[in-house]
Enzyme design. Structure first.
Site, mmCIF file in Angstrom:
data_model
loop_
_atom_site.group_PDB
_atom_site.id
_atom_site.type_symbol
_atom_site.label_atom_id
_atom_site.label_comp_id
_atom_site.label_asym_id
_atom_site.label_seq_id
_atom_site.Cartn_x
_atom_site.Cartn_y
_atom_site.Cartn_z
ATOM 1 N N ASP A 129 0.849 -1.185 0.000
ATOM 2 C CA ASP A 129 0.000 0.000 0.000
ATOM 3 C C ASP A 129 0.888 1.239 0.000
ATOM 4 O OD1 ASP A 129 0.907 -0.698 2.523
ATOM 5 O OD2 ASP A 129 -1.080 -0.861 3.405
ATOM 6 N N GLU A 173 -5.916 3.103 3.708
ATOM 7 C CA GLU A 173 -6.354 3.676 4.979
ATOM 8 C C GLU A 173 -7.857 3.918 5.048
ATOM 9 O OE1 GLU A 173 -4.665 3.746 7.525
ATOM 10 O OE2 GLU A 173 -2.556 3.789 6.953
#
Length: 406
Positions: free
Chosen positions: A77, A147
């Site tokens: 990520d 997130e």
């Protein structure tokens, strides 16, 4: 010399640029779904080592093909957080940005995604530099917006599964507050399913001196907050895990005004999908019941967001990767990860392909001095964190791609 030793023999050369890249990424974080600079840097490096590069859904994918054989996917990520950094590092972020609500916020890599990107780029270069000992396809997925749980879904909805080969196995890793130099694995549920819900309850506005003429949403919200705490204490079996957290309760603007509504932001966690459904149903039942008891003039509303799937590591894949880690790092550096109540959207990617997966942790801090993710003081040691994370990706990949393992 083993397959792993051959590929990792070039680690010194890779380390030379990885450390500088990590500092650069750390100093220039970008918010979820705004990772433009980061994506460009990644794409350039993937092209330089001969990957086929695919940009999809705000993310970027490097496909490294080396003959026939298994297909392995690893995801990193790449988004930062709206956190003002307080580490004092010479490469600390001083960035600010305007978030999607229009507010100016600090910006920080407070969750290690800069390390995840750096480690995966290093692993790709190592595999590309030494193709002789392995065969197959390595897919490096650099995902946006972990997130807020939007990134994996965005890539899938944009057609990821039709743009890359179907992987036989998928991996993810995360820098955690464990001691630097260790890797941590766990079979079965490892990261909880997570759901946030915005609950609006409605009252009847009135003057603060005349509460009998209104329906007070502040009192109603307070009753709901207290009653929600009974879900885990009295409805979930003691052998099961669940968390119900009210993170925000807002209503009104002035002391002598009874507002006409209140808003609660509630976060739910569970390791079992049946328990998850039970908790969600209990929340809605309690809120509706309290609204009825208060004489609320209209039903409450429930808006679910930031919904994360369960991360449930495949037993056979985890066992194989763990054994490869022990062989390379030594048993003393391979520890039990345990269950972590935080949440991730990584599993959406392998689930979309119908692929088994495992997700492990990498330590990043001096022993006994770990800092939790999302803290403004989150500052992993550059080394041995980057070396360990890079090696872990290579070792796991070669457990499937190495010619002596096929």
């Amino acid at each position: 010399m083993s397959v792993v030793e051959q590929v990792l023999g070039h680690l010194d050369a890779t380390r030379a640029w990885q450390e500088d890249l990590y500092r650069d990424l750390h100093a220039h974080p970008e918010l979820s779904l705004h990772e433009t600079r980061t994506r460009a840097i990644i794409a350039e490096r993937l092209c330089a080592v001969g990957c086929e590069v695919v940009e999809v859904g705000g993310g970027v994918v490097g496909i490294l093909t080396n003959g026939t054989g298994p297909v392995v996917l690893h995801r990193a990520d790449m988004d930062g957080l709206p956190v003002t950094e307080e580490t004092g590092l010479p490469y600390a972020s001083t960035e600010t940005t305007v978030d999607d609500s229009g507010a100016t916020v600090g910006l920080m890599h407070a969750c290690g995604h800069d390390a995840h990107v750096t480690c995966l780029l290093g692993a790709v270069e190592l595999l590309a530099t030494e193709p002789g000992p392995w065969s197959g396809t390595f897919i490096a997925v650099f995902q946006p917006a972990e997130e807020n749980a939007e990134g994996a879904r965005a890539m899938i909805e944009a057609g990821l599964t039709s743009l890359v080969p179907r992987p036989d196995v998928a991996f993810g890793q995360h820098v955690l507050s464990h001691e630097a130099g260790v890797v941590a694995t766990q079979s079965g549920p490892v990261l909880s399913a997570g759901d946030s819900v915005r609950i609006s309850v409605f009252g009847k506005g009135s003057h603060g001196s005349m509460p009998h003429l209104g329906v007070d949403p502040v009192v109603l919200a307070a009753s709901i907050v207290l009653r929600l705490q009974t879900i885990v204490a009295r409805e979930v079996a003691p052998t099961d895990f669940a968390v119900v957290t009210v993170g925000s309760s807002t209503a009104g603007t002035k002391s002598n005004v009874i507002s006409d509504r209140a808003t609660l932001l509630v976060n739910l966690r569970a390791y079992d999908l049946d328990v998850r459904a039970q908790v969600m149903a209990a929340v809605e039942r309690i809120v509706r019941g309290e609204c009825d008891a208060a004489g609320s003039p209209q039903p409450p509303t429930f808006e679910y967001y930031d919904q994360f799937p369960l991360t449930d590591n495949h037993a056979d894949v985890t066992a194989k990767v763990t054994e490869a880690f022990r062989e390379h790092f030594g048993s003393e550096r391979v520890v039990a990860l345990g269950r972590i109540p935080a949440s991730e959207d990584f599993s959406r990617l392998p689930d979309a392909f119908g692929t088994p997966y495992t997700y492990w942790g990498v330590g990043g801090f001096p022993a006994g001095r770990g800092v939790p993710n999302h803290s403004p003081f989150f500052a992993p040691l550059i080394q041995p964190t980057l070396d360990t994370g890079t090696q872990a990706i290579v070792v796991a990949a070669l457990a499937y791609l190495g010619k002596d393992n096929q």
